[in-house]
Design a protein around this motif. Structure first.
Motif, PDB file in Angstrom:
ATOM      1  N   GLY A  54     -20.786  -2.603   8.133  1.00  0.00           N
ATOM      2  CA  GLY A  54     -19.365  -2.429   7.878  1.00  0.00           C
ATOM      3  C   GLY A  54     -19.010  -1.418   6.808  1.00  0.00           C
ATOM      4  N   GLY A  55     -19.924  -1.086   5.923  1.00  0.00           N
ATOM      5  CA  GLY A  55     -19.624  -0.110   4.873  1.00  0.00           C
ATOM      6  C   GLY A  55     -20.723  -0.059   3.832  1.00  0.00           C
ATOM      7  N   HIS A  56     -20.556   0.838   2.885  1.00  0.00           N
ATOM      8  CA  HIS A  56     -21.546   0.988   1.812  1.00  0.00           C
ATOM      9  C   HIS A  56     -21.361  -0.103   0.750  1.00  0.00           C
ATOM     10  N   HIS A  57     -22.422  -0.364   0.002  1.00  0.00           N
ATOM     11  CA  HIS A  57     -22.339  -1.269  -1.140  1.00  0.00           C
ATOM     12  C   HIS A  57     -21.483  -0.617  -2.230  1.00  0.00           C
ATOM     13  N   ASN A  58     -20.902  -1.441  -3.083  1.00  0.00           N
ATOM     14  CA  ASN A  58     -20.161  -0.929  -4.246  1.00  0.00           C
ATOM     15  C   ASN A  58     -21.142  -0.501  -5.313  1.00  0.00           C
ATOM     16  N   GLN A  59     -20.720   0.427  -6.160  1.00  0.00           N
ATOM     17  CA  GLN A  59     -21.586   0.832  -7.261  1.00  0.00           C
ATOM     18  C   GLN A  59     -21.838  -0.326  -8.212  1.00  0.00           C
ATOM     19  N   ALA A  60     -20.894  -1.255  -8.299  1.00  0.00           N
ATOM     20  CA  ALA A  60     -21.050  -2.400  -9.204  1.00  0.00           C
ATOM     21  C   ALA A  60     -22.226  -3.284  -8.777  1.00  0.00           C
ATOM     22  N   GLU A  61     -22.570  -3.281  -7.494  1.00  0.00           N
ATOM     23  CA  GLU A  61     -23.673  -4.107  -7.008  1.00  0.00           C
ATOM     24  C   GLU A  61     -25.027  -3.585  -7.490  1.00  0.00           C
ATOM     25  N   PHE A  62     -25.064  -2.360  -8.001  1.00  0.00           N
ATOM     26  CA  PHE A  62     -26.307  -1.780  -8.513  1.00  0.00           C
ATOM     27  C   PHE A  62     -26.309  -1.720 -10.037  1.00  0.00           C
ATOM     28  N   ALA A  63     -25.272  -2.259 -10.677  1.00  0.00           N
ATOM     29  CA  ALA A  63     -25.077  -2.103 -12.124  1.00  0.00           C
ATOM     30  C   ALA A  63     -26.190  -2.745 -12.948  1.00  0.00           C
ATOM     31  N   VAL A  64     -26.695  -3.891 -12.533  1.00  0.00           N
ATOM     32  CA  VAL A  64     -27.706  -4.602 -13.324  1.00  0.00           C
ATOM     33  C   VAL A  64     -29.067  -4.429 -12.670  1.00  0.00           C
TER      34      VAL A  64
END
Length: 157
Positions: A54-64
Motif C-alpha cells: 500500500g505504500g512506503h514506511h514512514n521515516q519515523a519507523e526507522f528512527a530508533v
C-alpha cells in the motif's frame, strides 16, 4: 570534387558547410555506465529490505536503531544488482508482489547529516513487465547512488 583528408565536409561546389548555429553536436548518450561487478571475486553486501503493501514506511519507523519495521528481508547482493533482480527476489517472499498488476516502488532509507532518516524514492517496477509498460528495472543500485549501509524500502502497490 571529393573531399581530401582533413578538409572537413564540403558541398558539391567545394565550399565548406557552414558551422551549426546551435553549437557543437549533442549526443544523447547516457552518462558513464556503472561498471559491472565480478560476482565470482567480489564479496556481496547485505541489503536490508523492508516491504509494505500500500505504500512506503514512514521515516519515523526507522528512527530508533534496532526497532526497524518487522517485515524485513535480508538479501546478499552486489552494487550492480538491478531493480528487476530485486523485484524477482521480493516476489519470492511477498505473495502480494506476485499479482499480475502489482507495481513495486523502491526507495532508499538513509540517515541525513542531522541523524534523522529520510526515505527517497528511486524507481518503480512492474511485477510482470512488458514493452507497453516500461519501468526502471534496468537501473542498478550503484547508478542510483546507493551506499552500503542504506536500507531499501519496497512499497507493493
Amino acid at each position: 570534387m571529393a573531399a581530401r583528408g582533413g578538409d572537413g565536409q564540403r558541398r558539391g561546389g567545394g565550399r565548406p558547410l557552414p558551422p551549426s548555429a546551435r553549437g557543437p553536436p549533442v549526443h544523447n548518450k547516457p552518462g558513464p555506465r556503472f561498471e559491472p561487478v565480478d560476482r565470482e571475486r567480489t564479496c556481496p553486501l547485505l541489503l536490508r529490505v523492508f516491504t509494505k503493501v500500500g505504500g512506503h514506511h514512514n521515516q519515523a519507523e526507522f528512527a530508533v536503531r534496532g526497532k526497524e519495521p518487522k517485515d524485513e528481508v535480508q538479501i546478499y547482493t552486489w552494487m550492480d544488482a538491478t531493480l528487476r533482480e530485486l523485484t524477482d527476489l521480493v516476489k519470492e517472499v511477498a505473495p502480494e508482489a506476485r499479482r499480475r498488476d502489482a507495481l513495486l516502488s523502491f526507495a532508499f532509507v538513509y540517515p541525513t547529516k542531522t541523524g534523522h532518516f529520510t526515505v527517497k524514492e528511486v524507481g518503480k517496477t512492474f511485477s510482470y513487465p512488458n514493452a507497453r509498460r516500461p519501468d526502471d528495472g534496468s537501473k542498478a543500485l550503484g547508478t542510483l547512488s546507493f551506499e552500503i549501509g542504506d536500507y531499501l524500502d519496497v512499497a507493493i502497490l
